[in-house]
Design a protein around this motif. Structure first.
Motif, PDB file in Angstrom:
ATOM      1  N   GLU A  41       0.940  -0.792   0.421  1.00 10.71           N
ATOM      2  CA  GLU A  41      -0.268   0.521  -0.312  1.00 10.71           C
ATOM      3  C   GLU A  41       0.784   1.209   0.237  1.00 10.71           C
ATOM      4  O   GLU A  41       0.579   2.154  -0.259  1.00 10.71           O
ATOM      5  CB  GLU A  41      -0.978   0.101   1.654  1.00 10.71           C
ATOM      6  CG  GLU A  41      -2.043  -1.062   1.283  1.00 10.71           C
ATOM      7  CD  GLU A  41      -2.859  -0.825   2.305  1.00 10.71           C
ATOM      8  OE1 GLU A  41      -2.517  -0.148   3.856  1.00 10.71           O
ATOM      9  OE2 GLU A  41      -3.808  -1.291   2.435  1.00 10.71           O
ATOM     10  N   ASN A  42       1.688   1.339   0.854  1.00 11.23           N
ATOM     11  CA  ASN A  42       2.848   2.147   1.008  1.00 11.23           C
ATOM     12  C   ASN A  42       4.506   2.083   0.441  1.00 11.23           C
ATOM     13  O   ASN A  42       5.374   2.792  -0.043  1.00 11.23           O
ATOM     14  CB  ASN A  42       3.157   3.058   2.136  1.00 11.23           C
ATOM     15  CG  ASN A  42       2.321   3.342   2.861  1.00 11.23           C
ATOM     16  OD1 ASN A  42       1.008   4.072   3.150  1.00 11.23           O
ATOM     17  ND2 ASN A  42       1.540   2.177   3.651  1.00 11.23           N
ATOM     18  N   GLN A  43       4.259   1.570  -1.565  1.00 11.40           N
ATOM     19  CA  GLN A  43       5.510   0.638  -1.200  1.00 11.40           C
ATOM     20  C   GLN A  43       6.517   1.483  -0.996  1.00 11.40           C
ATOM     21  O   GLN A  43       7.842   2.248  -0.635  1.00 11.40           O
ATOM     22  CB  GLN A  43       5.451   2.706  -2.553  1.00 11.40           C
ATOM     23  CG  GLN A  43       4.336   1.633  -4.051  1.00 11.40           C
ATOM     24  CD  GLN A  43       3.996   2.420  -4.953  1.00 11.40           C
ATOM     25  OE1 GLN A  43       5.611   3.663  -5.680  1.00 11.40           O
ATOM     26  NE2 GLN A  43       3.479   1.761  -6.361  1.00 11.40           N
ATOM     27  N   ALA A  44       6.805   0.612   0.126  1.00 10.66           N
ATOM     28  CA  ALA A  44       8.031   0.598   0.892  1.00 10.66           C
ATOM     29  C   ALA A  44       8.808   0.502   0.632  1.00 10.66           C
ATOM     30  O   ALA A  44       9.270  -0.017  -0.792  1.00 10.66           O
ATOM     31  CB  ALA A  44       7.447  -0.070   2.467  1.00 10.66           C
ATOM     32  N   ASP A  45      10.233   0.806   0.805  1.00 12.33           N
ATOM     33  CA  ASP A  45      11.820   0.608   0.470  1.00 12.33           C
ATOM     34  C   ASP A  45      12.241  -0.380   1.545  1.00 12.33           C
ATOM     35  O   ASP A  45      13.104  -0.890   1.348  1.00 12.33           O
ATOM     36  CB  ASP A  45      12.635   2.231   1.494  1.00 12.33           C
ATOM     37  CG  ASP A  45      11.521   3.190   0.301  1.00 12.33           C
ATOM     38  OD1 ASP A  45      12.033   2.791  -1.549  1.00 12.33           O
ATOM     39  OD2 ASP A  45      11.221   3.830   0.481  1.00 12.33           O
ATOM     40  N   VAL A  46      11.612  -0.312   2.521  1.00 13.61           N
ATOM     41  CA  VAL A  46      12.510  -1.749   4.392  1.00 13.61           C
ATOM     42  C   VAL A  46      11.457  -1.911   4.570  1.00 13.61           C
ATOM     43  O   VAL A  46       9.873  -1.507   4.630  1.00 13.61           O
ATOM     44  CB  VAL A  46      13.409  -0.320   4.713  1.00 13.61           C
ATOM     45  CG1 VAL A  46      13.551  -1.601   5.316  1.00 13.61           C
ATOM     46  CG2 VAL A  46      14.469   0.474   4.557  1.00 13.61           C
ATOM     47  N   ILE A  47      10.893  -3.434   5.325  1.00 13.08           N
ATOM     48  CA  ILE A  47      10.272  -3.854   5.526  1.00 13.08           C
ATOM     49  C   ILE A  47      11.150  -4.325   6.899  1.00 13.08           C
ATOM     50  O   ILE A  47      12.209  -5.146   6.714  1.00 13.08           O
ATOM     51  CB  ILE A  47       8.747  -5.688   5.244  1.00 13.08           C
ATOM     52  CG1 ILE A  47       8.028  -4.775   4.424  1.00 13.08           C
ATOM     53  CG2 ILE A  47       9.670  -5.934   6.096  1.00 13.08           C
ATOM     54  CD1 ILE A  47       7.679  -5.623   3.514  1.00 13.08           C
ATOM     55  N   SER A  48      10.733  -4.162   8.233  1.00 13.32           N
ATOM     56  CA  SER A  48      12.179  -4.662   9.165  1.00 13.32           C
ATOM     57  C   SER A  48      10.993  -5.397  10.277  1.00 13.32           C
ATOM     58  O   SER A  48       9.848  -4.764  10.759  1.00 13.32           O
ATOM     59  CB  SER A  48      12.424  -2.802  10.167  1.00 13.32           C
ATOM     60  OG  SER A  48      13.235  -3.472  11.503  1.00 13.32           O
ATOM     61  N   MET A  49      11.335  -6.007  10.712  1.00  9.28           N
ATOM     62  CA  MET A  49      10.727  -7.623  11.759  1.00  9.28           C
ATOM     63  C   MET A  49      11.836  -7.843  12.946  1.00  9.28           C
ATOM     64  O   MET A  49      12.805  -8.177  12.696  1.00  9.28           O
ATOM     65  CB  MET A  49      10.613  -8.878  10.753  1.00  9.28           C
ATOM     66  CG  MET A  49       9.645  -8.374  10.450  1.00  9.28           C
ATOM     67  SD  MET A  49       9.185 -10.548   9.009  1.00  9.28           S
ATOM     68  CE  MET A  49      10.992 -10.545   7.883  1.00  9.28           C
ATOM     69  N   SER A  50      11.009  -7.876  14.049  1.00 11.29           N
ATOM     70  CA  SER A  50      12.083  -8.129  14.843  1.00 11.29           C
ATOM     71  C   SER A  50      11.350  -9.743  15.709  1.00 11.29           C
ATOM     72  O   SER A  50      10.216  -9.742  15.773  1.00 11.29           O
ATOM     73  CB  SER A  50      11.645  -6.633  16.481  1.00 11.29           C
ATOM     74  OG  SER A  50      11.789  -7.587  17.303  1.00 11.29           O
TER      75      SER A  50
END
Length: 634
Positions: free
Chosen positions: A139-148
């Motif tokens: 939806e946001n055409q993101a540059d990064v996904i960060s998972m914790s």
């Protein structure tokens, strides 16, 4: 004038003064200061100062959290006034803690440092459904996904997200970062992530540099690129999907059961499981060191039970413990289900997935809502005790195997109930309210322990006192907000019933002096993170000389390695086990001891993994343990 305002903004963030930060941000706008400059050279600079102090060990997590709240107060004022062209828009990151995991301190620190570095962060919170990462990134055409993730039981969700990105052709459209105490560089690489970092500051610095090298968002998110990526990953996914259709835990459990039924236990040992374990805790002569990888929920595969059944059905729990100990020939079983049993009884909403550990789904709104419950029918504590009684009876009578009960300590209970971030900040801003709430949690924790002993529901009882960690808080604060409650009120319950005090703590830099020396702990289950050694993570070579005379240590094989069922993976487990086993014996000998150690993993083995790596560790200890005992100890 501008430099003065920037300096004051930084100082306001360092002091954690939200109101002053907002006021100074308004002043910066009135004076005509560029809002972007005010954020980068004012707010962010203050955050970097606090982060540097954190790295030096002069500031702790509560300081970071309070400073971040002040920074965000200023950003709320300044950000709407930033005018950017399309080409100069900041990078966008989607961040969250993976499904089944409610720990979000590390995630929030990464979010803060990313924001301070100019990256727009979309925070999904904790216990995030895996497809939510994909949906939000698209939806946001993101540059990064960060998972914790902090819990080893939830880490596999990270790989699933990456596979979903590949399946939908989105993997090459963005960067994927993973983090959390148990996440290693090898793990990140093996699941296909781009990066993990040792802390929030390093993660932020790397991400800022990495996104600057990305091609334009429109290009990466174009239909053409996405369709090409789908084709690219099709073959890779096809191979994975064939594997994923198999329940590797159940399949390997069947293999082990079949071998056992046809061959039985390969060799008769000199000591029983119970005698060996008790002798090791007392540093008496043993035929070999005891071994128990923390394979709690994983062993449900021998009973063909879902995790939900293991968690809520006492008979399935007991059957899982019995069959797992029988077919693995384990020296003990720890009755760990999840870390939310006590908080649930205070009213925290708990989610029960079919194949993941239960987790807190909602926290209480106000500390005033906290009322100490009673251990009675219908509470999770009561159900846990009933299940433990069944398991103990079966293990003792049919296998001679000790059963160790398990529940949470006071501060862990409160953080599960109210949220860790909130509690840690309130320790500094509203300590009296936190202390009052902790007293209520301590009352219940003591009540639960007493019920375990009164009902004869365990041979020994293990308590998870997680927050003793010199990165999260200093020793003085740990003592004030957990240690004193444990020492003054909880440990006397164990003494009343003449029971040893046992701790499990998979934190990465523990206040060992308090949790072992002060508490008089008899058995300490710990994790070792080599990457955190400089910050205080310690291994057997550190711990046995310091505490071996008073406490039996138990750790430290990497539980994540238990997910690898390949020949190379099995070989690694065997090699690591041999190295640890030999090193422990040598350290025991050097320090005048002969048996005060239990071979184990540093945290729970992932419950969705195969059984063969777990058995490989057990078999290697049984194979080499007697000879090491004779050759090294004598």
């Amino acid at each position: 004038m501008a430099q003065d305002i920037l300096k004051e903004l930084a100082e306001a963030v360092v002091s954690g003064n939200k109101d002053l930060t907002a006021e100074l941000s308004e002043k910066a706008l009135k004076e005509g200061l560029d809002p972007h400059k005010a954020i980068i050279d004012g707010l962010a600079k203050g955050m970097v100062i606090v982060s540097d102090n954190y790295e030096k060990g002069t500031a702790f997590v509560p300081h970071l959290l309070i400073a971040s709240q002040a920074m965000y107060a200023g950003m709320d004022v300044l950000t709407p006034h930033i005018e950017t062209e399309e080409s100069s828009k900041p990078a966008t990151m989607v961040i969250g803690t993976v499904e089944g995991d409610v720990h979000d301190i590390g995630k929030n620190l990464v979010k803060t440092m990313m924001s301070a570095g100019g990256i727009d962060t979309i925070d999904l919170g904790n216990d995030v459904p895996l497809d939510k990462f994909i949906e939000t990134a698209r939806e946001n055409q993101a540059d990064v996904i960060s998972m914790s993730a902090l819990m080893t039981t939830t880490m596999s969700g990270m790989e699933k997200v990456i596979e979903m990105l590949q399946e939908e052709g989105l993997r090459d459209s963005l960067i994927v970062m993973v983090g959390g105490a148990p996440i290693s560089e090898d793990f990140a690489e093996n699941i296909g992530a781009d990066k993990t970092a040792p802390d929030a500051l390093h993660a932020s610095n790397w991400a800022i540099d990495a996104v600057s090298k990305l091609s334009p968002s429109k290009e990466r998110w174009s239909d053409e690129k996405i369709n090409l990526a789908k084709v690219k990953y099709r073959e890779i996914l096809a191979k994975k999907q064939v594997k994923s259709k198999k329940d590797i835990g159940r399949e390997t459990a069947k293999q082990i059961m079949e071998e056992f039924e046809s061959v039985g236990v390969k060799s008769k040992e000199e000591m029983s499981h119970a005698d060996r374990t008790l002798a090791a805790m007392a540093d008496k002569k043993v035929d070999r060191l005891p071994v128990y990888p923390l394979a709690c929920g994983a062993l449900r595969k021998f009973a063909d039970a879902t995790y939900k059944e293991y968690a809520i059905d006492p008979n399935k729990f007991a059957e899982s413990a019995f069959l797992g100990c029988k077919y693995m020939d384990l020296d003990m079983f720890v009755g760990l289900i999840d870390l939310s049993a006590t908080s649930a009884d205070f009213g925290c909403t708990i989610k029960y997935p079919e194949e993941d550990t239960p987790s807190s789904e909602g926290h209480l709104e106000d500390y005033e809502d906290i009322e100490t419950p009673e251990v009675k029918e219908g509470t999770r504590a009561y159900e846990l005790i009933e299940a433990s009684k069944l398991a103990k009876d079966k293990l003792n009578k049919e296998l001679g195997t000790p059963f160790v009960g398990f529940h949470e300590g006071p501060l862990l209970t409160l953080t599960q109930l109210m949220g860790a971030d909130r509690v840690l900040m309130d320790m500094k801003t509203n300590p009296d309210v936190v202390l009052e709430a902790l007293q209520k949690c301590t009352d219940y924790v003591c009540q639960v322990s007493e019920a375990f002993f009164e009902e004869d529901a365990c041979d020994a009882l293990c308590v998870d006192n997680l927050w003793s960690n010199n990165i999260i808080m200093d020793e003085e604060d740990y003592w004030k907000f957990d240690g004193k409650f444990v020492y003054d009120q909880h440990i006397p319950v164990f003494k009343k019933y003449d029971q040893p005090y046992i701790i499990h703590n998979c934190a990465d830099a523990v206040h060992f002096d308090t949790q072992i020396k002060k508490f008089g702990t008899a058995l300490f289950s710990y994790a070792y993170y080599e990457s955190e050694r400089e910050k205080g993570s310690q291994n057997y070579a550190d711990l046995i000389p310091k505490y071996g005379d008073m406490c039996c240590m138990m750790g430290e094989i990497n539980p994540i390695d238990m997910m690898d069922n390949s020949p190379e993976g099995i070989q690694k487990i065997e090699n690591d086990t041999e190295v640890l086993l030999k090193g422990v014996h040598e350290s025991l000998k050097e320090n005048g001891m002969q048996s005060k150690y239990v071979m184990s993993t540093g945290c729970e083995t992932p419950p969705g993994g195969p059984m063969t790596p777990i058995k490989a560790m057990v078999d290697k200890v049984k194979e080499l343990g007697p000879q090491f005992q004779k050759d090294i100890i004598g």
